[in-house]
Scaffold this motif. Structure first.
Motif, PDB file in Angstrom:
ATOM      1  N   THR A  67       0.853  -1.183   0.000  1.00  0.00           N
ATOM      2  CA  THR A  67       0.000   0.000   0.000  1.00  0.00           C
ATOM      3  C   THR A  67       0.894   1.239   0.000  1.00  0.00           C
ATOM      4  O   THR A  67       2.064   1.198   0.418  1.00  0.00           O
ATOM      5  CB  THR A  67      -0.912   0.050   1.236  1.00  0.00           C
ATOM      6  OG1 THR A  67      -0.091   0.200   2.409  1.00  0.00           O
ATOM      7  CG2 THR A  67      -1.748  -1.216   1.361  1.00  0.00           C
ATOM      8  N   ILE A  68       0.335   2.341  -0.454  1.00  0.00           N
ATOM      9  CA  ILE A  68       1.077   3.600  -0.439  1.00  0.00           C
ATOM     10  C   ILE A  68       1.518   3.936   0.981  1.00  0.00           C
ATOM     11  O   ILE A  68       2.660   4.339   1.222  1.00  0.00           O
ATOM     12  CB  ILE A  68       0.209   4.732  -1.026  1.00  0.00           C
ATOM     13  CG1 ILE A  68       0.074   4.549  -2.546  1.00  0.00           C
ATOM     14  CG2 ILE A  68       0.793   6.104  -0.692  1.00  0.00           C
ATOM     15  CD1 ILE A  68      -0.863   5.552  -3.199  1.00  0.00           C
ATOM     16  N   GLU A  69       0.611   3.757   1.931  1.00  0.00           N
ATOM     17  CA  GLU A  69       0.898   4.128   3.308  1.00  0.00           C
ATOM     18  C   GLU A  69       2.043   3.307   3.885  1.00  0.00           C
ATOM     19  O   GLU A  69       2.908   3.831   4.609  1.00  0.00           O
ATOM     20  CB  GLU A  69      -0.366   3.948   4.165  1.00  0.00           C
ATOM     21  CG  GLU A  69      -1.541   4.824   3.766  1.00  0.00           C
ATOM     22  CD  GLU A  69      -2.266   4.340   2.497  1.00  0.00           C
ATOM     23  OE1 GLU A  69      -3.005   5.142   1.895  1.00  0.00           O
ATOM     24  OE2 GLU A  69      -2.077   3.150   2.102  1.00  0.00           O
ATOM     25  N   ARG A  72       5.517   4.203   2.019  1.00  0.00           N
ATOM     26  CA  ARG A  72       6.035   5.545   2.316  1.00  0.00           C
ATOM     27  C   ARG A  72       6.969   5.540   3.520  1.00  0.00           C
ATOM     28  O   ARG A  72       7.959   6.283   3.560  1.00  0.00           O
ATOM     29  CB  ARG A  72       4.860   6.501   2.550  1.00  0.00           C
ATOM     30  CG  ARG A  72       5.265   7.945   2.756  1.00  0.00           C
ATOM     31  CD  ARG A  72       4.039   8.839   2.883  1.00  0.00           C
ATOM     32  NE  ARG A  72       3.450   9.133   1.586  1.00  0.00           N
ATOM     33  CZ  ARG A  72       2.165   8.992   1.287  1.00  0.00           C
ATOM     34  NH1 ARG A  72       1.322   8.522   2.204  1.00  0.00           N
ATOM     35  NH2 ARG A  72       1.708   9.305   0.097  1.00  0.00           N
ATOM     36  N   GLN A  89      -3.353   1.480  -6.862  1.00  0.00           N
ATOM     37  CA  GLN A  89      -3.611   2.528  -5.863  1.00  0.00           C
ATOM     38  C   GLN A  89      -2.923   3.826  -6.255  1.00  0.00           C
ATOM     39  O   GLN A  89      -1.700   3.946  -6.206  1.00  0.00           O
ATOM     40  CB  GLN A  89      -3.131   2.080  -4.478  1.00  0.00           C
ATOM     41  CG  GLN A  89      -3.518   3.056  -3.362  1.00  0.00           C
ATOM     42  CD  GLN A  89      -2.971   2.636  -2.004  1.00  0.00           C
ATOM     43  OE1 GLN A  89      -2.116   1.755  -1.903  1.00  0.00           O
ATOM     44  NE2 GLN A  89      -3.467   3.264  -0.959  1.00  0.00           N
ATOM     45  N   ASP A  90      -3.744   4.778  -6.659  1.00  0.00           N
ATOM     46  CA  ASP A  90      -3.253   6.082  -7.095  1.00  0.00           C
ATOM     47  C   ASP A  90      -3.992   7.145  -6.289  1.00  0.00           C
ATOM     48  O   ASP A  90      -5.215   7.261  -6.381  1.00  0.00           O
ATOM     49  CB  ASP A  90      -3.514   6.246  -8.595  1.00  0.00           C
ATOM     50  CG  ASP A  90      -2.935   7.527  -9.170  1.00  0.00           C
ATOM     51  OD1 ASP A  90      -2.631   8.455  -8.403  1.00  0.00           O
ATOM     52  OD2 ASP A  90      -2.812   7.603 -10.409  1.00  0.00           O
ATOM     53  N   GLU A  91      -3.254   7.893  -5.496  1.00  0.00           N
ATOM     54  CA  GLU A  91      -3.889   8.902  -4.635  1.00  0.00           C
ATOM     55  C   GLU A  91      -4.634   9.959  -5.435  1.00  0.00           C
ATOM     56  O   GLU A  91      -5.498  10.649  -4.891  1.00  0.00           O
ATOM     57  CB  GLU A  91      -2.824   9.566  -3.752  1.00  0.00           C
ATOM     58  CG  GLU A  91      -2.274   8.642  -2.686  1.00  0.00           C
ATOM     59  CD  GLU A  91      -1.220   9.303  -1.818  1.00  0.00           C
ATOM     60  OE1 GLU A  91      -1.282   9.168  -0.579  1.00  0.00           O
ATOM     61  OE2 GLU A  91      -0.327   9.965  -2.375  1.00  0.00           O
ATOM     62  N   ASN A  92      -4.328  10.101  -6.711  1.00  0.00           N
ATOM     63  CA  ASN A  92      -5.010  11.088  -7.546  1.00  0.00           C
ATOM     64  C   ASN A  92      -6.373  10.619  -8.031  1.00  0.00           C
ATOM     65  O   ASN A  92      -7.075  11.376  -8.702  1.00  0.00           O
ATOM     66  CB  ASN A  92      -4.142  11.437  -8.767  1.00  0.00           C
ATOM     67  CG  ASN A  92      -2.979  12.331  -8.408  1.00  0.00           C
ATOM     68  OD1 ASN A  92      -2.813  12.702  -7.260  1.00  0.00           O
ATOM     69  ND2 ASN A  92      -2.170  12.666  -9.381  1.00  0.00           N
ATOM     70  N   PRO A  94      -9.219   8.774  -6.046  1.00  0.00           N
ATOM     71  CA  PRO A  94      -9.821   8.109  -4.889  1.00  0.00           C
ATOM     72  C   PRO A  94     -11.131   7.397  -5.207  1.00  0.00           C
ATOM     73  O   PRO A  94     -11.463   6.395  -4.566  1.00  0.00           O
ATOM     74  CB  PRO A  94     -10.032   9.252  -3.891  1.00  0.00           C
ATOM     75  CG  PRO A  94     -10.093  10.490  -4.727  1.00  0.00           C
ATOM     76  CD  PRO A  94      -9.155  10.247  -5.867  1.00  0.00           C
ATOM     77  N   THR A  97     -10.288   4.089  -6.641  1.00  0.00           N
ATOM     78  CA  THR A  97      -9.695   3.297  -5.568  1.00  0.00           C
ATOM     79  C   THR A  97     -10.773   2.625  -4.731  1.00  0.00           C
ATOM     80  O   THR A  97     -10.701   1.428  -4.431  1.00  0.00           O
ATOM     81  CB  THR A  97      -8.809   4.184  -4.681  1.00  0.00           C
ATOM     82  OG1 THR A  97      -7.689   4.641  -5.440  1.00  0.00           O
ATOM     83  CG2 THR A  97      -8.318   3.426  -3.465  1.00  0.00           C
TER      84      THR A  97
END
Length: 252
Positions: A67-69, A72, A89-92, A94, A97
């Protein structure tokens, strides 16, 4: 594939670096060695410092199965782009997602119903939202664990896509983007003319296979002679030296 540190590898990379590419990397098995417990994996200071230096000159992306979290906290630097869950998973985005996450609910129900069997077989279930990883590295009955996993996943074949990894089976929603989709999106988003990508596993092969002719692709490890990557490294231990080659090319 040719070993990167052979005749032509460094000069070919230097030519690509002159074009100011997007620099993209997988994490586990690429920037850091595979470990028996994923929570123990962190990028080394040597790799993190070099990636930070590169990120001051070119867009740097991490495209990982984590995951991104989670990723990171393990990098030791801040990349320009961070894409998780094998490209999904792309934060741009949601809204997409959330949709892809809901698509795995039938699998979650099946895994919950067979929780005791999975535990007995030594399978650890890691729900990452947009993908679910079924780890069997620590199982004492690996063949039994793999059979159980595939028997559970088979009835959901129309809803999910499944791909193997290193002692893990991954499942995602059928229409989830993969790493190749993610790289194409990032090249466009960054405005780069081409891309460099390094990865080590089955889920990195879509990038190698779909890469444009002017992309520079590297597989970390020589365990798959059928890989579509142009070059290979013997392992993550050679990554810092490759990053040095990138920095040297940019300094000229």
């Amino acid at each position: 594939m040719r070993h990167f540190f052979s005749v032509g590898g460094e000069s070919a990379l230097a030519q690509v670096m002159c074009r100011k590419p997007l620099l993209a990397f997988d994490f586990d098995g690429t920037l850091t060695p595979i470990v028996s417990r994923p929570e123990q994996a962190f990028a080394s200071k040597a790799v993190a410092l070099r990636l930070h230096a590169l990120s001051q000159l070119l867009p740097v992306a991490i495209v990982t199965g984590r995951t991104i979290e989670d990723a990171r906290e393990r990098l030791g630097f801040v990349p320009t782009y961070l894409i998780g869950n094998h490209g999904a998973q792309d934060e741009n985005d949601p809204v997409k997602t959330a949709f892809l996450c809901e698509g795995l609910n039938p699998l979650r129900e099946a895994l919950q119903a067979h929780q005791a069997e999975l535990a007995a077989a030594g399978v650890r279930v890691e729900d990452k939202g947009l993908s679910i990883a079924l780890h069997y590295r620590l199982s004492r009955k690996r063949a039994q664990a793999v059979t159980l996993i595939h028997n559970l996943l088979a009835p959901l074949g129309s809803l999910i896509k499944v791909f193997a990894g290193k002692m893990v089976v991954n499942a995602m929603a059928k229409d989830a983007p993969d790493k190749a989709d993610a790289l194409r999106t990032l090249v466009q988003r960054s405005g780069a003319s081409c891309a460099f990508f390094a990865g080590d596993d089955v889920n990195d092969e879509p990038v190698f296979a779909a890469a444009a002719e002017d992309w520079f692709t590297v597989r970390v490890g020589r365990d798959d002679p059928t890989s579509k990557a142009k070059y290979f490294l013997d392992g993550p231990s050679e990554m810092a030296t490759l990053l040095d080659c990138m920095l040297a090319a940019l300094s000229k």
